[in-house]
Design a protein around this motif. Structure first.
Motif, PDB file in Angstrom:
ATOM      1  N   UNK A   1      53.726  25.839 -20.452  1.00 49.14           N
ATOM      2  CA  UNK A   1      54.087  24.560 -21.093  1.00 49.14           C
ATOM      3  C   UNK A   1      54.276  23.472 -20.053  1.00 49.14           C
ATOM      4  N   UNK A   2      54.894  23.836 -18.910  1.00 51.23           N
ATOM      5  CA  UNK A   2      55.215  22.800 -17.938  1.00 51.23           C
ATOM      6  C   UNK A   2      54.078  22.611 -16.931  1.00 51.23           C
ATOM      7  N   UNK A   3      53.502  23.725 -16.453  1.00 51.43           N
ATOM      8  CA  UNK A   3      52.566  23.611 -15.339  1.00 51.43           C
ATOM      9  C   UNK A   3      51.107  23.479 -15.724  1.00 51.43           C
ATOM     10  N   UNK A   4      50.735  23.869 -16.934  1.00 55.77           N
ATOM     11  CA  UNK A   4      49.314  23.923 -17.238  1.00 55.77           C
ATOM     12  C   UNK A   4      49.083  23.411 -18.654  1.00 55.77           C
ATOM     13  N   UNK A   5      49.714  22.248 -18.926  1.00 54.07           N
ATOM     14  CA  UNK A   5      49.673  21.700 -20.288  1.00 54.07           C
ATOM     15  C   UNK A   5      48.264  21.462 -20.783  1.00 54.07           C
ATOM     16  N   UNK A   6      47.377  21.077 -19.856  1.00 56.73           N
ATOM     17  CA  UNK A   6      46.028  20.730 -20.296  1.00 56.73           C
ATOM     18  C   UNK A   6      45.286  21.934 -20.868  1.00 56.73           C
ATOM     19  N   UNK A   7      45.860  23.124 -20.685  1.00 57.04           N
ATOM     20  CA  UNK A   7      45.216  24.319 -21.210  1.00 57.04           C
ATOM     21  C   UNK A   7      45.590  24.570 -22.673  1.00 57.04           C
ATOM     22  N   UNK A   8      46.654  23.925 -23.158  1.00 55.00           N
ATOM     23  CA  UNK A   8      47.105  24.203 -24.525  1.00 55.00           C
ATOM     24  C   UNK A   8      46.020  24.028 -25.580  1.00 55.00           C
ATOM     25  N   UNK A   9      45.225  22.941 -25.530  1.00 54.08           N
ATOM     26  CA  UNK A   9      44.228  22.755 -26.602  1.00 54.08           C
ATOM     27  C   UNK A   9      43.249  23.915 -26.725  1.00 54.08           C
ATOM     28  N   UNK A  10      43.102  24.727 -25.647  1.00 55.77           N
ATOM     29  CA  UNK A  10      42.192  25.865 -25.710  1.00 55.77           C
ATOM     30  C   UNK A  10      42.631  26.858 -26.780  1.00 55.77           C
ATOM     31  N   UNK A  11      43.946  26.952 -26.999  1.00 52.36           N
ATOM     32  CA  UNK A  11      44.447  27.996 -27.893  1.00 52.36           C
ATOM     33  C   UNK A  11      44.094  27.699 -29.355  1.00 52.36           C
TER      34      UNK A  11
END
Ligand SMILES: *[C@@H]1O[C@H](CO)[C@@H](O)[C@H](O)[C@H]1NC(C)=O
Ligand SMILES: *[C@@H]1O[C@H](CO)[C@@H](O)[C@H](O)[C@H]1NC(C)=O
Ligand SMILES: *[C@@H]1O[C@H](CO)[C@@H](O)[C@H](O)[C@H]1NC(C)=O
Length: 535
Positions: free
Chosen positions: A131-141
């Motif tokens: 959540x804090x370090x790799x937010x840009x990855x969230x939309x992948x889920x």
């Protein structure tokens, strides 16, 4: 020893480390059973997150290297650790269910309790880190759900059907009328949610067969970095064998103004891919202008690939290929342009520079001097478009931002795959706009982009994607509708059968007077709680 009792001993032994005989149920055994279920569910979700972000493992490892200046396959470490944790939790849950099915007490051993708490904490901190370090990855889920949701729903229906055995037993054992109602209502709500969620599932791969768009073209991300050291001539040559339509690369300008190919561009920018530490042990290069072209040429850009094996693919290389890889140096942009010209392949690149104005001039100069067909140059760096337009009017302009593209009258977009919105993308080719998505490495993601109508994708794994003749799955909306309705109906029929079977058995038990209520209380902590409150 009968098979049943062997099973009892095994599951009890593994769950409670009590091999001899059943003991009376301990305090809070039901709570720990709930904890096992919860942590198992969390670990499965976490494993799912790891699997779908696997596409971007190289990004994680690259960033890990940037921070720690040490090459470790960080992502693989996380995956292996998560897989072990998930297997452990799921096995524990299976043993617990066997215990319940055999009407044995659920006494979780203290060692399991410690491991379980530890696992729960790790998963929660993993999610917090994401959540804090790799937010840009969230939309992948959520994006991945477009590829997996139909299958997850089938799995959930199966799990629900199995779970119903235990729920019905609890239902028949419940003494109070209202606790029966509570169990029935909760289960009915859960079942309805699972049965009907296909109504909310949207996926670009739910399309008619004749509506499937053309297969997206492939663009080699730094060449073919799974088959050869990234950004070397060997890498681009190998990507040609995949039939790529463009080379994707990264350009920087040396001290003596020669544009060369290198991705990393901050402090220690040569450390990851070259032997700069051996050649210049006492220098700390942080900028492309720190070295002349001659110094850059003296570096080896292949050995570190063989040593680090960033994609765990080196073992697939032949001895000859390894030898070629071991001999790679940093290419100049000119070398790449000559190769592109020879094979009629486009070139697209990022320009990493702290002085965009000067470096753009030198880069455009190098391109014009190579006499490559200007329509093979896909110009991406946004900073100096006006100058580029004036001095090289034949270049094709590619935009990272749709609004800017519209403003400047362009018609080529280059987006990260997670910025993708399938409805928007499908509308774009109709408007004469091409869309390239980066970096798409996994089959499921490529399938999704294909269904959605992407024109091309930038990829590390062109050798895997080139052989795909169709997306991994796609089906007409009607077929899908029939399938999920059938699956739901079968599940309803099976559960109805189980319900009446359980009822009959329960009546028989009652008649025999073999009540074992304390065991049931352990299994259904909520029920036990409700009943104890009542009395
Ligand atoms: C590298 O270039 C940067 C920026 O021009 C400069 O600040 C730095 O001192 C240079 N380092 C070396 C080792 O030449
Ligand atoms: C590649 O091999 C040639 C001769 O076989 C050698 O001269 C050259 O230095 C090697 N290049 C690198 C980067 O190792
Ligand atoms: C180069 O490729 C394009 C399509 O990508 C084609 O239209 C063009 O004719 C080709 N040029 C040559 C010289 O083969």
């Amino acid at each position: 020893m009968s098979q049943g009792s062997c099973c009892i001993v095994c599951s009890r032994g593994l769950y409670s480390c009590n091999w001899k005989r059943s003991s009376a149920p301990g305090k809070r055994a039901g709570c720990w059973f709930s904890a096992v279920s919860l942590v198992s569910l969390l670990s499965l979700i976490w494993m799912y997150i790891c699997m779908v972000t696997f596409n971007d493992r190289e990004e994680v490892n690259g960033e890990g290297f940037g921070i720690l200046k040490r090459w470790v396959n960080y992502f693989m470490v996380v995956i292996i650790f998560s897989a072990v944790l998930t297997s452990y939790c799921v096995l524990l849950l299976l043993f617990a269910l066997v215990q319940v099915a055999l009407r044995e007490p659920l006494n979780l051993h203290w060692l399991h309790k410690i491991f379980l708490s530890f696992g729960g904490i790790l998963i929660v901190s993993g999610v917090a880190l994401l959540c804090t370090g790799w937010q840009k990855e969230w939309p992948t889920i959520p994006l991945s759900l477009q590829a997996t949701a139909p299958f997850l729903q089938f799995g959930a229906v199966g799990a629900l059907t199995l779970l119903s055995v235990f729920v019905f037993r609890g239902f028949h054992m419940a003494k109070e009328k209202w606790s029966r109602i509570l169990i029935a209502a909760t289960f009915a709500a859960l079942a309805a949610a699972i049965f009907l969620c296909p109504l909310g599932i949207r996926s670009p791969c739910l399309i008619e067969h004749d509506e499937l768009p053309e297969k997206p073209k492939l663009i080699g991300h730094r060449g073919a970095p799974m088959l050869a050291p990234e950004n070397t001539m060997m890498s681009f040559e190998r990507s040609l064998a995949c039939g790529v339509t463009a080379f994707e690369t990264d350009v920087q300008v040396s001290k003596d103004r020669i544009p060369f190919l290198m991705h990393d561009h901050n402090s220690g920018f040569l450390l990851r891919t070259t032997n700069v530490k051996d050649k210049f042990p006492n220098e700390d290069f942080s900028h492309s202008s720190n070295l002349t072209w001659e110094a850059l040429q003296s570096l080896n850009a292949g050995k570190s690939f063989l040593k680090a094996d960033p994609f765990r693919s080196v073992s697939q290389l032949s001895e000859e290929e390894k030898e070629t890889a071991r001999n790679q140096s940093i290419p100049s942009l000119r070398q790449l342009l000559d190769l592109a010209k020879q094979h009629n392949v486009s070139v697209i690149f990022d320009l990493y520079s702290t002085n965009q104005e000067n470096d753009t001039v030198d880069t455009v100069d190098a391109i014009l001097k190579s006499r490559i067909d200007p329509s093979l140059v896909l110009w991406l760096p946004p900073e100096e478009r006006e100058y580029v337009n004036k001095s090289a009017p034949g270049f094709i302009h590619v935009y990272n931002d749709e609004a800017v593209m519209r403003k400047e009258g362009g018609n080529h977009l280059n987006l990260k795959y997670s910025k993708f919105n399938s409805e928007e993308i499908r509308a774009l080719p109709g408007a004469g706009v091409t869309v390239n998505l980066w970096v798409v490495n996994e089959r499921w993601l490529f399938s999704l982009m294909w269904c959605a109508g992407a024109s091309s994708v930038t990829t590390n794994s062109c050798h895997l994607l080139k052989d795909m003749e169709r997306p991994d799955w796609f089906m007409s909306p009607l077929t899908y509708q029939m399938t999920w309705i059938t699956v739901d109906l079968v599940s309803v029929v099976v559960m109805t059968g189980l319900f009446f079977f359980q009822r009959k058995r329960h009546c028989l038990c009652k008649r025999k007077g073999a009540a074992s209520a304390w065991k049931e209380k352990e299994v259904f902590p909520l029920l036990a709680l409700l009943q104890s409150n009542k009395s």
